[in-house]
Design a protein around this motif. Structure first.
Motif, PDB file in Angstrom:
ATOM      1  N   TYR A   1       0.817  -1.214   0.000  1.00 17.22           N
ATOM      2  CA  TYR A   1       0.000   0.000   0.000  1.00 17.22           C
ATOM      3  C   TYR A   1       0.850   1.264   0.000  1.00 17.22           C
ATOM      4  O   TYR A   1       0.430   2.297  -0.519  1.00 17.22           O
ATOM      5  N   ARG A   2       2.047   1.208   0.541  1.00 12.52           N
ATOM      6  CA  ARG A   2       2.950   2.357   0.462  1.00 12.52           C
ATOM      7  C   ARG A   2       3.355   2.608  -0.986  1.00 12.52           C
ATOM      8  O   ARG A   2       3.364   3.750  -1.441  1.00 12.52           O
ATOM      9  N   SER A   3       3.652   1.546  -1.722  1.00 11.54           N
ATOM     10  CA  SER A   3       4.030   1.729  -3.127  1.00 11.54           C
ATOM     11  C   SER A   3       2.839   2.190  -3.952  1.00 11.54           C
ATOM     12  O   SER A   3       2.981   3.004  -4.859  1.00 11.54           O
ATOM     13  N   LYS A   4       1.639   1.707  -3.642  1.00 11.06           N
ATOM     14  CA  LYS A   4       0.436   2.168  -4.347  1.00 11.06           C
ATOM     15  C   LYS A   4       0.212   3.660  -4.103  1.00 11.06           C
ATOM     16  O   LYS A   4      -0.155   4.399  -5.017  1.00 11.06           O
ATOM     17  N   LYS A   5       0.424   4.108  -2.877  1.00  3.47           N
ATOM     18  CA  LYS A   5       0.241   5.514  -2.542  1.00  3.47           C
ATOM     19  C   LYS A   5       1.227   6.383  -3.316  1.00  3.47           C
ATOM     20  O   LYS A   5       0.870   7.432  -3.846  1.00  3.47           O
ATOM     21  N   GLN A   6       2.481   5.934  -3.415  1.00  3.65           N
ATOM     22  CA  GLN A   6       3.488   6.688  -4.142  1.00  3.65           C
ATOM     23  C   GLN A   6       3.164   6.744  -5.629  1.00  3.65           C
ATOM     24  O   GLN A   6       3.380   7.766  -6.275  1.00  3.65           O
ATOM     25  N   MET A   7       2.621   5.673  -6.180  1.00  3.61           N
ATOM     26  CA  MET A   7       2.281   5.650  -7.591  1.00  3.61           C
ATOM     27  C   MET A   7       1.122   6.594  -7.879  1.00  3.61           C
ATOM     28  O   MET A   7       1.075   7.232  -8.936  1.00  3.61           O
ATOM     29  N   ASN A   8       0.172   6.709  -6.966  1.00  5.33           N
ATOM     30  CA  ASN A   8      -0.991   7.566  -7.168  1.00  5.33           C
ATOM     31  C   ASN A   8      -0.653   9.046  -7.039  1.00  5.33           C
ATOM     32  O   ASN A   8      -1.380   9.893  -7.548  1.00  5.33           O
ATOM     33  N   GLN A   9       0.426   9.369  -6.348  1.00  2.00           N
ATOM     34  CA  GLN A   9       0.782  10.765  -6.150  1.00  2.00           C
ATOM     35  C   GLN A   9       1.380  11.380  -7.411  1.00  2.00           C
ATOM     36  O   GLN A   9       1.399  12.594  -7.542  1.00  2.00           O
ATOM     37  N   GLY A  10       1.876  10.594  -8.320  1.00  5.23           N
ATOM     38  CA  GLY A  10       2.474  11.130  -9.531  1.00  5.23           C
ATOM     39  C   GLY A  10       3.902  11.590  -9.292  1.00  5.23           C
ATOM     40  O   GLY A  10       4.538  11.237  -8.305  1.00  5.23           O
ATOM     41  N   LEU A  11       4.386  12.419 -10.204  1.00  2.00           N
ATOM     42  CA  LEU A  11       5.761  12.896 -10.124  1.00  2.00           C
ATOM     43  C   LEU A  11       5.858  14.107  -9.204  1.00  2.00           C
ATOM     44  O   LEU A  11       4.997  14.981  -9.226  1.00  2.00           O
ATOM     45  N   THR A  12       6.950  14.149  -8.443  1.00  2.00           N
ATOM     46  CA  THR A  12       7.232  15.344  -7.659  1.00  2.00           C
ATOM     47  C   THR A  12       7.821  16.402  -8.585  1.00  2.00           C
ATOM     48  O   THR A  12       8.149  16.126  -9.736  1.00  2.00           O
ATOM     49  N   GLN A  13       7.962  17.615  -8.080  1.00  2.00           N
ATOM     50  CA  GLN A  13       8.528  18.702  -8.888  1.00  2.00           C
ATOM     51  C   GLN A  13       9.954  18.364  -9.314  1.00  2.00           C
ATOM     52  O   GLN A  13      10.340  18.620 -10.457  1.00  2.00           O
ATOM     53  N   ASP A  14      10.743  17.794  -8.399  1.00  2.00           N
ATOM     54  CA  ASP A  14      12.125  17.430  -8.737  1.00  2.00           C
ATOM     55  C   ASP A  14      12.161  16.337  -9.804  1.00  2.00           C
ATOM     56  O   ASP A  14      12.976  16.396 -10.728  1.00  2.00           O
ATOM     57  N   GLU A  15      11.302  15.344  -9.655  1.00  2.00           N
ATOM     58  CA  GLU A  15      11.255  14.262 -10.643  1.00  2.00           C
ATOM     59  C   GLU A  15      10.817  14.788 -12.007  1.00  2.00           C
ATOM     60  O   GLU A  15      11.362  14.392 -13.034  1.00  2.00           O
ATOM     61  N   TYR A  16       9.845  15.704 -12.012  1.00  3.32           N
ATOM     62  CA  TYR A  16       9.383  16.277 -13.270  1.00  3.32           C
ATOM     63  C   TYR A  16      10.495  17.103 -13.920  1.00  3.32           C
ATOM     64  O   TYR A  16      10.699  17.034 -15.134  1.00  3.32           O
ATOM     65  N   ALA A  17      11.228  17.882 -13.122  1.00  2.00           N
ATOM     66  CA  ALA A  17      12.328  18.685 -13.651  1.00  2.00           C
ATOM     67  C   ALA A  17      13.423  17.784 -14.222  1.00  2.00           C
ATOM     68  O   ALA A  17      13.970  18.061 -15.292  1.00  2.00           O
ATOM     69  N   THR A  18      13.736  16.706 -13.519  1.00  4.90           N
ATOM     70  CA  THR A  18      14.730  15.755 -14.010  1.00  4.90           C
ATOM     71  C   THR A  18      14.271  15.110 -15.308  1.00  4.90           C
ATOM     72  O   THR A  18      15.050  14.975 -16.259  1.00  4.90           O
ATOM     73  N   LEU A  19      13.016  14.721 -15.364  1.00  6.12           N
ATOM     74  CA  LEU A  19      12.469  14.118 -16.581  1.00  6.12           C
ATOM     75  C   LEU A  19      12.517  15.099 -17.748  1.00  6.12           C
ATOM     76  O   LEU A  19      12.885  14.726 -18.865  1.00  6.12           O
ATOM     77  N   GLN A  20      12.178  16.337 -17.496  1.00  2.00           N
ATOM     78  CA  GLN A  20      12.215  17.364 -18.551  1.00  2.00           C
ATOM     79  C   GLN A  20      13.646  17.592 -19.028  1.00  2.00           C
ATOM     80  O   GLN A  20      13.896  17.719 -20.232  1.00  2.00           O
ATOM     81  N   ASP A  21      14.591  17.619 -18.096  1.00  2.00           N
ATOM     82  CA  ASP A  21      16.003  17.783 -18.453  1.00  2.00           C
ATOM     83  C   ASP A  21      16.478  16.617 -19.316  1.00  2.00           C
ATOM     84  O   ASP A  21      17.170  16.826 -20.320  1.00  2.00           O
ATOM     85  N   LEU A  22      16.112  15.415 -18.942  1.00  2.00           N
ATOM     86  CA  LEU A  22      16.504  14.244 -19.734  1.00  2.00           C
ATOM     87  C   LEU A  22      15.883  14.276 -21.122  1.00  2.00           C
ATOM     88  O   LEU A  22      16.534  13.919 -22.111  1.00  2.00           O
ATOM     89  N   ALA A  23      14.641  14.729 -21.227  1.00  2.00           N
ATOM     90  CA  ALA A  23      13.995  14.824 -22.540  1.00  2.00           C
ATOM     91  C   ALA A  23      14.697  15.864 -23.404  1.00  2.00           C
ATOM     92  O   ALA A  23      14.912  15.640 -24.610  1.00  2.00           O
ATOM     93  N   ASP A  24      15.082  16.997 -22.806  1.00  2.00           N
ATOM     94  CA  ASP A  24      15.817  18.019 -23.551  1.00  2.00           C
ATOM     95  C   ASP A  24      17.164  17.494 -24.031  1.00  2.00           C
ATOM     96  O   ASP A  24      17.567  17.731 -25.179  1.00  2.00           O
ATOM     97  N   ARG A  25      17.867  16.790 -23.159  1.00  2.00           N
ATOM     98  CA  ARG A  25      19.166  16.219 -23.544  1.00  2.00           C
ATOM     99  C   ARG A  25      19.010  15.198 -24.671  1.00  2.00           C
ATOM    100  O   ARG A  25      19.828  15.146 -25.578  1.00  2.00           O
TER     101      ARG A  25
END
Length: 78
Positions: free
Chosen positions: A28-52
């Motif tokens: 249930y802890r992993s389910k809760k984390q999956m439902n929360q989506g990406l954090t701001q840091d994770e989204y910024a990292t993902l955007q940086d990787l997409a740009d690269r």
């Protein structure tokens, strides 16, 4: 007969006391984390990787066009 029941009951009791609660908590802890989506840091990292990745694709296209102009048979050497 009683020995057989004891052999079956003991692992079930151990499972229910130790393994099942930990398993449920982690599940249930992993389910809760999956439902929360990406954090701001994770989204910024993902955007940086997409740009690269996009810049790298542009560089690869540029290199391939240079190689096509200077050595047209380079693709056949693989």
């Amino acid at each position: 007969m009683e020995d057989t029941i004891g052999i079956i009951v003991a692992p079930i009791v151990i499972f229910l006391i130790f393994v099942a609660p930990i398993w449920l908590i982690l599940h249930y802890r992993s389910k809760k984390q999956m439902n929360q989506g990406l954090t701001q840091d994770e989204y910024a990292t993902l955007q940086d990787l997409a740009d690269r990745a996009e810049k790298m694709a542009d560089r690869i296209n540029t290199l391939e066009s240079i190689l096509d102009a200077e050595a047209p048979q380079w693709r056949n050497k693989v």
